[in-house]
Design an enzyme around this catalytic site. Structure first.
Site, PDB file in Angstrom:
ATOM      1  N   ASP A  40      21.935  60.975  19.077  1.00 37.15           N
ATOM      2  CA  ASP A  40      21.067  59.969  18.460  1.00 37.15           C
ATOM      3  C   ASP A  40      21.506  58.566  18.878  1.00 37.15           C
ATOM      4  O   ASP A  40      21.948  57.762  18.060  1.00 37.15           O
ATOM      5  CB  ASP A  40      21.077  60.132  16.932  1.00 37.15           C
ATOM      6  CG  ASP A  40      20.395  61.430  16.506  1.00 37.15           C
ATOM      7  OD1 ASP A  40      19.402  61.817  17.148  1.00 37.15           O
ATOM      8  OD2 ASP A  40      20.860  62.064  15.552  1.00 37.15           O
ATOM      9  N   LYS A  82      20.902  67.552  22.031  1.00 38.70           N
ATOM     10  CA  LYS A  82      19.558  67.306  21.515  1.00 38.70           C
ATOM     11  C   LYS A  82      19.194  65.859  21.796  1.00 38.70           C
ATOM     12  O   LYS A  82      19.947  64.942  21.480  1.00 38.70           O
ATOM     13  CB  LYS A  82      19.515  67.565  20.008  1.00 38.70           C
ATOM     14  CG  LYS A  82      18.155  67.264  19.382  1.00 38.70           C
ATOM     15  CD  LYS A  82      18.094  67.735  17.951  1.00 38.70           C
ATOM     16  CE  LYS A  82      18.474  66.711  16.935  1.00 38.70           C
ATOM     17  NZ  LYS A  82      17.525  65.598  16.774  1.00 38.70           N
ATOM     18  N   ASP A 118      13.710  67.107  21.163  1.00 33.54           N
ATOM     19  CA  ASP A 118      13.232  67.152  19.776  1.00 33.54           C
ATOM     20  C   ASP A 118      12.144  66.099  19.566  1.00 33.54           C
ATOM     21  O   ASP A 118      12.396  65.042  19.004  1.00 33.54           O
ATOM     22  CB  ASP A 118      14.459  66.900  18.872  1.00 33.54           C
ATOM     23  CG  ASP A 118      14.139  66.893  17.395  1.00 33.54           C
ATOM     24  OD1 ASP A 118      13.071  67.405  17.004  1.00 33.54           O
ATOM     25  OD2 ASP A 118      14.964  66.371  16.621  1.00 33.54           O
ATOM     26  N   LEU A 119      10.926  66.395  20.031  1.00 38.01           N
ATOM     27  CA  LEU A 119       9.838  65.415  19.916  1.00 38.01           C
ATOM     28  C   LEU A 119       8.797  65.808  18.865  1.00 38.01           C
ATOM     29  O   LEU A 119       7.861  65.062  18.608  1.00 38.01           O
ATOM     30  CB  LEU A 119       9.168  65.203  21.287  1.00 38.01           C
ATOM     31  CG  LEU A 119      10.066  64.645  22.386  1.00 38.01           C
ATOM     32  CD1 LEU A 119       9.280  64.441  23.677  1.00 38.01           C
ATOM     33  CD2 LEU A 119      10.745  63.346  21.974  1.00 38.01           C
ATOM     34  N   LYS A 120       8.916  67.008  18.315  1.00 37.70           N
ATOM     35  CA  LYS A 120       8.080  67.453  17.179  1.00 37.70           C
ATOM     36  C   LYS A 120       6.591  67.170  17.394  1.00 37.70           C
ATOM     37  O   LYS A 120       5.969  66.408  16.632  1.00 37.70           O
ATOM     38  CB  LYS A 120       8.540  66.781  15.877  1.00 37.70           C
ATOM     39  CG  LYS A 120       9.994  67.051  15.505  1.00 37.70           C
ATOM     40  CD  LYS A 120      10.308  66.480  14.134  1.00 37.70           C
ATOM     41  CE  LYS A 120      11.724  66.724  13.683  1.00 37.70           C
ATOM     42  NZ  LYS A 120      12.756  65.941  14.387  1.00 37.70           N
ATOM     43  N   HIS A 122       2.593  67.305  17.365  1.00 35.28           N
ATOM     44  CA  HIS A 122       1.598  67.676  16.348  1.00 35.28           C
ATOM     45  C   HIS A 122       0.304  66.951  16.703  1.00 35.28           C
ATOM     46  O   HIS A 122       0.174  65.744  16.483  1.00 35.28           O
ATOM     47  CB  HIS A 122       2.105  67.247  14.954  1.00 35.28           C
ATOM     48  CG  HIS A 122       1.229  67.680  13.828  1.00 35.28           C
ATOM     49  ND1 HIS A 122       1.591  67.534  12.507  1.00 35.28           N
ATOM     50  CD2 HIS A 122       0.023  68.273  13.817  1.00 35.28           C
ATOM     51  CE1 HIS A 122       0.630  68.005  11.721  1.00 35.28           C
ATOM     52  NE2 HIS A 122      -0.344  68.452  12.498  1.00 35.28           N
ATOM     53  N   ASP A 123      -0.649  67.682  17.300  1.00 26.70           N
ATOM     54  CA  ASP A 123      -1.919  67.065  17.696  1.00 26.70           C
ATOM     55  C   ASP A 123      -2.929  68.207  17.865  1.00 26.70           C
ATOM     56  O   ASP A 123      -2.638  69.348  17.510  1.00 26.70           O
ATOM     57  CB  ASP A 123      -1.723  66.266  19.008  1.00 26.70           C
ATOM     58  CG  ASP A 123      -2.724  65.116  19.146  1.00 26.70           C
ATOM     59  OD1 ASP A 123      -3.910  65.320  18.796  1.00 26.70           O
ATOM     60  OD2 ASP A 123      -2.348  64.043  19.604  1.00 26.70           O
ATOM     61  N   PRO A 161      -4.874  71.250  19.608  1.00 23.51           N
ATOM     62  CA  PRO A 161      -4.258  72.250  20.496  1.00 23.51           C
ATOM     63  C   PRO A 161      -4.294  71.886  21.979  1.00 23.51           C
ATOM     64  O   PRO A 161      -3.295  72.017  22.681  1.00 23.51           O
ATOM     65  CB  PRO A 161      -5.076  73.517  20.203  1.00 23.51           C
ATOM     66  CG  PRO A 161      -5.514  73.348  18.783  1.00 23.51           C
ATOM     67  CD  PRO A 161      -5.774  71.875  18.616  1.00 23.51           C
ATOM     68  N   THR A 207      -4.422  68.977  23.490  1.00 18.97           N
ATOM     69  CA  THR A 207      -3.506  67.866  23.811  1.00 18.97           C
ATOM     70  C   THR A 207      -2.056  68.351  23.822  1.00 18.97           C
ATOM     71  O   THR A 207      -1.270  68.003  24.706  1.00 18.97           O
ATOM     72  CB  THR A 207      -3.690  66.729  22.781  1.00 18.97           C
ATOM     73  OG1 THR A 207      -5.041  66.296  22.848  1.00 18.97           O
ATOM     74  CG2 THR A 207      -2.769  65.562  23.057  1.00 18.97           C
ATOM     75  N   THR A 243      12.992  67.963   5.976  1.00 19.14           N
ATOM     76  CA  THR A 243      13.876  67.914   4.798  1.00 19.14           C
ATOM     77  C   THR A 243      13.694  66.614   4.016  1.00 19.14           C
ATOM     78  O   THR A 243      14.101  66.516   2.875  1.00 19.14           O
ATOM     79  CB  THR A 243      15.355  68.062   5.213  1.00 19.14           C
ATOM     80  OG1 THR A 243      15.579  67.287   6.383  1.00 19.14           O
ATOM     81  CG2 THR A 243      15.703  69.504   5.493  1.00 19.14           C
ATOM     82  N   GLN A 285      22.794  63.325   4.479  1.00 18.06           N
ATOM     83  CA  GLN A 285      22.352  64.715   4.388  1.00 18.06           C
ATOM     84  C   GLN A 285      22.654  65.244   2.983  1.00 18.06           C
ATOM     85  O   GLN A 285      23.699  64.933   2.408  1.00 18.06           O
ATOM     86  CB  GLN A 285      23.077  65.587   5.430  1.00 18.06           C
ATOM     87  CG  GLN A 285      22.757  65.219   6.871  1.00 18.06           C
ATOM     88  CD  GLN A 285      21.417  65.777   7.335  1.00 18.06           C
ATOM     89  OE1 GLN A 285      20.595  66.210   6.527  1.00 18.06           O
ATOM     90  NE2 GLN A 285      21.188  65.743   8.631  1.00 18.06           N
ATOM     91  N   ARG A 341      26.484  63.108  13.606  1.00 16.93           N
ATOM     92  CA  ARG A 341      27.575  62.181  13.285  1.00 16.93           C
ATOM     93  C   ARG A 341      28.971  62.777  13.160  1.00 16.93           C
ATOM     94  O   ARG A 341      29.931  62.103  13.551  1.00 16.93           O
ATOM     95  CB  ARG A 341      27.190  61.372  12.035  1.00 16.93           C
ATOM     96  CG  ARG A 341      26.132  60.333  12.368  1.00 16.93           C
ATOM     97  CD  ARG A 341      25.374  59.860  11.164  1.00 16.93           C
ATOM     98  NE  ARG A 341      24.535  60.919  10.619  1.00 16.93           N
ATOM     99  CZ  ARG A 341      23.751  60.776   9.561  1.00 16.93           C
ATOM    100  NH1 ARG A 341      23.714  59.620   8.922  1.00 16.93           N
ATOM    101  NH2 ARG A 341      23.001  61.785   9.130  1.00 16.93           N
TER     102      ARG A 341
HETATM  103  O1  C5P Z   1      24.208  63.147  12.134  1.00 19.71           O
HETATM  104  P1  C5P Z   1      23.632  64.435  11.629  1.00 19.71           P
HETATM  105  O2  C5P Z   1      24.559  65.619  11.831  1.00 19.71           O
HETATM  106  O3  C5P Z   1      23.142  64.335  10.210  1.00 19.71           O
HETATM  107  O4  C5P Z   1      22.362  64.679  12.577  1.00 19.71           O
HETATM  108  C1  C5P Z   1      21.481  65.756  12.403  1.00 19.71           C
HETATM  109  C2  C5P Z   1      20.391  65.697  13.433  1.00 19.71           C
HETATM  110  O5  C5P Z   1      19.420  66.689  13.122  1.00 19.71           O
HETATM  111  C3  C5P Z   1      19.638  64.370  13.501  1.00 19.71           C
HETATM  112  O6  C5P Z   1      19.213  64.183  14.851  1.00 19.71           O
HETATM  113  C4  C5P Z   1      18.457  64.599  12.597  1.00 19.71           C
HETATM  114  O7  C5P Z   1      17.346  63.803  12.944  1.00 19.71           O
HETATM  115  C5  C5P Z   1      18.160  66.077  12.863  1.00 19.71           C
HETATM  116  N1  C5P Z   1      17.433  66.770  11.778  1.00 19.71           N
HETATM  117  C6  C5P Z   1      17.904  66.841  10.489  1.00 19.71           C
HETATM  118  N2  C5P Z   1      17.188  67.506   9.527  1.00 19.71           N
HETATM  119  C7  C5P Z   1      16.029  68.088   9.835  1.00 19.71           C
HETATM  120  C8  C5P Z   1      15.539  68.050  11.143  1.00 19.71           C
HETATM  121  C9  C5P Z   1      16.283  67.361  12.094  1.00 19.71           C
HETATM  122  O8  C5P Z   1      18.975  66.327  10.189  1.00 19.71           O
HETATM  123  N3  C5P Z   1      15.380  68.774   8.917  1.00 19.71           N
END
Ligand code: C5P
Length: 232
Positions: free
Chosen positions: A10, A32, A59-61, A63-64, A66, A68, A119, A190, A211
């Site tokens: 990140d 990632k 990890d671009l997730k 959503h559009d 089908p 596209t 989450t 988290q 992190r």
């Molecule tokens: O720093 P940390 O370990 O919290 O990073 C977790 C990674 O996983 C981050 O890139 C975060 O955006 C991603 N992520 C998450 N929870 C989700 C989906 C993705 O923490 N439900």
């Protein structure tokens, strides 16, 4: 089945990312790449990290509609990524289109993983803003089943949901789980967290760790600790 530790890179710039990865020398962790880095640096950062020998979860997730998503996935799969994702909320038709778009001319394709409910979405917001009245765990499992039936390879979920996902969708259905912390590290923002060892016990296939590794005084040692705890 492949199990691995994925480092969430990140970072917002190419320089910082390559400096970070350079510390690992010949060890080439699975990484990632998320929206921030991809939007800042474009597809070239993916090619560059790939050339250095890393496997990549992009990890671009998506959503559009089908069509596209199918076309966008065709572009992403040519970057030679190893894993990517879509929102299950885009419907089964969109997930099937994504899968079709990912297949390369040689028949290979990256793994395709679905995001169920983020989450950051609480049950209250789901009910009041998205007008989804079922409990959040039921929604997550239902979305996971939709993904499995659409032919996807797995879902992103909390490690605490991994066992349930597997019992509903099959043991071979992959669980990719963020929310990983060492027993003695800060939880940051988290909430539902677990250790690498416990994640493995519950059934995570890939743990995503940010992190605890990227902000560690010695990131390589933190990564090795994570791998050691995850593989037992
Ligand atoms: O720093 P940390 O370990 O919290 O990073 C977790 C990674 O996983 C981050 O890139 C975060 O955006 C991603 N992520 C998450 N929870 C989700 C989906 C993705 O923490 N439900």
């Amino acid at each position: 089945m492949a199990k691995d530790v994925i480092i969430a890179c990140d970072f917002s710039s190419r320089e910082r990312t390559l400096e970070f990865l350079g510390q690992f020398g010949e060890r080439k962790p699975f990484v990632k790449i998320g929206m921030e880095l991809f939007y800042a640096e474009g597809p070239e950062i993916v090619r560059e990290i790939k050339r250095r020998g890393h496997r990549i979860f992009l990890d671009l997730k998506l959503h559009d509609i089908p069509n596209t998503v199918k076309k966008a996935m065709g572009v992403l799969s040519r970057l030679d990524i190893d894993m990517c994702n879509v929102h299950a909320a885009g419907t089964a038709e969109m997930m099937r289109a994504a899968l079709e778009g990912l297949v390369r001319p040689d028949g290979t394709r990256p793994l395709l993983i679905a995001v169920t409910q983020l989450t950051s979405t609480s049950e209250e917001r789901m009910r009041d803003e998205l007008l989804i009245g079922t409990d959040i765990r039921y929604t997550i499992m239902h979305y996971a089943e939709n993904a499995a039936r659409s032919g996807l390879d797995g879902v992103v979920c909390s490690p605490l949901e991994a066992a349930d996902v597997k019992s509903r969708c099959g043991q071979g259905f992959l669980t990719v789980t963020p929310g990983i912390r060492f027993a003695d590290s800060a939880s940051d923002d988290q909430v539902r967290i677990t250790t690498p060892a416990r994640a493995r016990e519950i059934g995570s296939d890939y743990i995503v760790v940010g992190r605890p590794v990227t902000a560690a005084a010695d990131p390589v040692a933190a990564y090795e600790r994570c791998v050691k705890e995850f593989f037992g």
